[in-house]
Structures are given as C-alpha cells and as structure tokens.
Scaffold this motif. Structure first.
Motif, PDB file in Angstrom:
ATOM      1  N   UNK A  25      40.465   2.669  12.559  1.00 19.81           N
ATOM      2  CA  UNK A  25      41.428   3.777  12.526  1.00 19.81           C
ATOM      3  C   UNK A  25      40.720   5.109  12.746  1.00 19.81           C
ATOM      4  N   UNK A  26      39.575   5.303  12.100  1.00 19.76           N
ATOM      5  CA  UNK A  26      38.835   6.555  12.272  1.00 19.76           C
ATOM      6  C   UNK A  26      38.396   6.740  13.715  1.00 19.76           C
ATOM      7  N   UNK A  27      37.962   5.660  14.354  1.00 18.19           N
ATOM      8  CA  UNK A  27      37.473   5.741  15.721  1.00 18.19           C
ATOM      9  C   UNK A  27      38.591   6.029  16.712  1.00 18.19           C
ATOM     10  N   UNK A  28      39.761   5.445  16.478  1.00 15.51           N
ATOM     11  CA  UNK A  28      40.828   5.510  17.481  1.00 15.51           C
ATOM     12  C   UNK A  28      41.896   6.563  17.202  1.00 15.51           C
ATOM     13  N   UNK A  29      41.963   7.096  15.992  1.00 11.82           N
ATOM     14  CA  UNK A  29      43.040   8.026  15.659  1.00 11.82           C
ATOM     15  C   UNK A  29      42.726   9.428  16.169  1.00 11.82           C
ATOM     16  N   UNK A  30      43.719  10.303  16.087  1.00 12.01           N
ATOM     17  CA  UNK A  30      43.616  11.617  16.726  1.00 12.01           C
ATOM     18  C   UNK A  30      43.626  12.771  15.726  1.00 12.01           C
ATOM     19  N   UNK A  31      42.991  12.569  14.565  1.00  9.10           N
ATOM     20  CA  UNK A  31      43.017  13.633  13.564  1.00  9.10           C
ATOM     21  C   UNK A  31      41.643  13.873  12.960  1.00  9.10           C
ATOM     22  N   UNK A  32      40.627  13.962  13.790  1.00  9.01           N
ATOM     23  CA  UNK A  32      39.323  14.405  13.323  1.00  9.01           C
ATOM     24  C   UNK A  32      39.347  15.914  13.064  1.00  9.01           C
ATOM     25  N   UNK A  33      40.016  16.636  13.945  1.00  6.23           N
ATOM     26  CA  UNK A  33      40.153  18.090  13.798  1.00  6.23           C
ATOM     27  C   UNK A  33      41.636  18.430  13.792  1.00  6.23           C
ATOM     28  N   UNK A  34      42.064  19.199  12.820  1.00  3.87           N
ATOM     29  CA  UNK A  34      43.462  19.649  12.750  1.00  3.87           C
ATOM     30  C   UNK A  34      43.462  21.159  12.555  1.00  3.87           C
ATOM     31  N   UNK A  35      44.488  21.802  13.084  1.00  7.87           N
ATOM     32  CA  UNK A  35      44.532  23.257  12.972  1.00  7.87           C
ATOM     33  C   UNK A  35      45.934  23.775  13.240  1.00  7.87           C
TER      34      UNK A  35
END
Length: 268
Positions: A25-35
């Motif tokens: 999930x960490x590798x494929x998801x799109x929320x490493x950076x949020x703003x």
C-alpha cells in the motif's frame, strides 16, 4: 510430548502478511505528500496529494472543482523528477526539463508546455532522480524480504520439525532486514523532505512558481511504513519469546533401559 509452541510462529506469519500488505500500500498509494494550495482567487482551498508514481490535484477556483491527475515524471540525464499535470507525455517531459534548468514552465494542465527563461528560479524545484530511484529500490527490497519472512514463517508453522537453517533463523533475520530497510526509507525520505526544499516547492510548478501557497505535510503512505516496521519487530519478539519458552520448559523424561531387566520392549 515436546511442546512446540507453533502458535507463536503462526502469529508471526499473520503479522508478516500484514507487513507485506502495508508495504504494498505504501509503495502504490498516492499520499506520500499531501498539501493544501491556497490563493485569494478561489472558492475554497485546493488540494494536492501524490505518491511515488501518481497523484491528484484538485483546483477549486470555481464552484465546480477541477480534478487533474499528477504524473511523477523523471529524466535521468538531468537527474530530476517532478510532478506534472500535463495531459501529454512530451509536455510533461518539457515541463520537468524546464524546472530542472530553473526556468518557469506554464503550470496549466494542458497538452503543451510554454517556458519562460527570462526570469529563472533561484533553485530548481525538482526531486533528485538518484534519490527517487534509491527510495523505490529499497522499498522493493523491503517488500521482497518481508515476503520471504512470511513464507518461512508459514513453512515452520506447518512443518514438523521446524527447518533448522532456512526456517526460524532465516525468519528471524529476514524480519530484522525488513525493519532495517523500512527505517532506512523513512529516514531517507524524512531527511530529504526537511533539508532539500521539497517541503517548500513540492516539485510542482503551481507551488514552485508561487501560483498557490502550500500547506504541506507527509501523508499516510509514508507513515504506514512505521506500522510495517512494528510488525517486523513484533515478529522478532515472537520468535525470541518462543525460543526462550522452549529453553525454559523442562526436558522430556528419559527412560534408562539399564534399570529394566525384565525384557520390556521400549519403543522410541
């Protein structure tokens, strides 16, 4: 009968499966950076988030939000990666090349990129290509050893006796490697986030050019790695506790054949 305490091994297997899922999930998801992205001429705050491959930019300049896909675009020969919402691949490459050179590309999410080279930026608002590749490589290595740990755990939970070499010792050390690799990724990304300027420009033209003011943070994709590390550490604890309990258990009774002279047959 000897006590094997296989419940500890099976619990380690379940925890390893959870660890694998968290890394995926960490590798494929799109929320490493949020703003948030704020400006005076919008109905409400715009939003953006992105991961290692894609993201989303929601512009709220009008009552109806404008949703755009962000693409992580990397160019190895200029050692740069950046986010682009351009709808054409060539336009995305041109935008990243402009940002890497310190020029100002047009941030609009169109199929073309216009570049203004008359007013260069003070610092190229990009992510290091070498850093980006290193993070993905270490994450993939963490995923591999986590899968190996899960496989060794279920092998030892179902096989009698447990495997002497590639079994519990291998399961123990693959969990150690999983935890260490997870810590490396978190430290790398966290330090880079704080020291490289990424938390200011977000490697996105809309923020880097001052069109919007950011309110950035690290998203759940990054923090999931903490849970995966805790799963691996928990597996280490389970295996070590099992070993301690087995050593503490009294040995099985020994039958001394020399004490029996009546011809009794003993089966071993």
């Amino acid at each position: 009968m000897a006590v094997t305490r296989r419940g500890y091994i099976f619990s380690a297997f379940l925890s390893s499966v959870l660890c694998v899922l968290l890394i995926v999930v960490a590798l494929s998801s799109d929320s490493w950076v949020v703003s948030l992205a704020t400006t005076n001429v919008q109905v409400s705050d715009s939003e953006l988030r992105y991961g290692l491959f894609r993201g989303e930019l929601i512009l709220r300049n009008l009552a109806t939000p404008n949703i755009n896909t962000l693409y992580m675009t990397c160019i190895s020969n200029v050692n740069a990666c950046a986010l682009s919402c351009k709808t054409d691949a060539d336009a995305r490459i041109a935008e990243v090349e402009a940002l890497a050179a310190g020029f100002r590309p047009s941030p609009a999410c169109l199929s073309i990129t216009d570049v203004d080279d008359t007013d260069p930026l003070e610092k190229p608002p990009v992510i290091s290509y070498a850093f980006y590749v290193s993070v993905i490589t270490i994450l993939c290595a963490q995923l591999f050893v986590a899968v190996t740990a899960a496989g060794l755990a279920i092998l030892n939970a179902t096989k009698n006796p447990t495997e002497p070499i590639f079994g519990l010792p291998g399961c123990l050390w693959t969990n150690v490697a999983t935890a260490c690799l997870g810590c490396i990724v978190m430290l790398m990304f966290g330090i880079y986030w704080l020291t490289s300027g990424l938390n200011e420009h977000l490697a996105l033209a809309y923020i880097a050019l001052g069109t919007y003011e950011a309110g950035p943070g690290l998203g759940y994709s990054y923090w999931l790695l903490i849970v995966s590390i805790l799963c691996a550490v928990g597996n280490i604890a389970l295996i070590q506790i099992r070993a301690y309990l087995l050593e503490r258990d009294p040995p099985p009774p020994m039958i001394k054949v020399e004490n029996h002279s009546d011809g009794t047959i003993f089966l071993y």
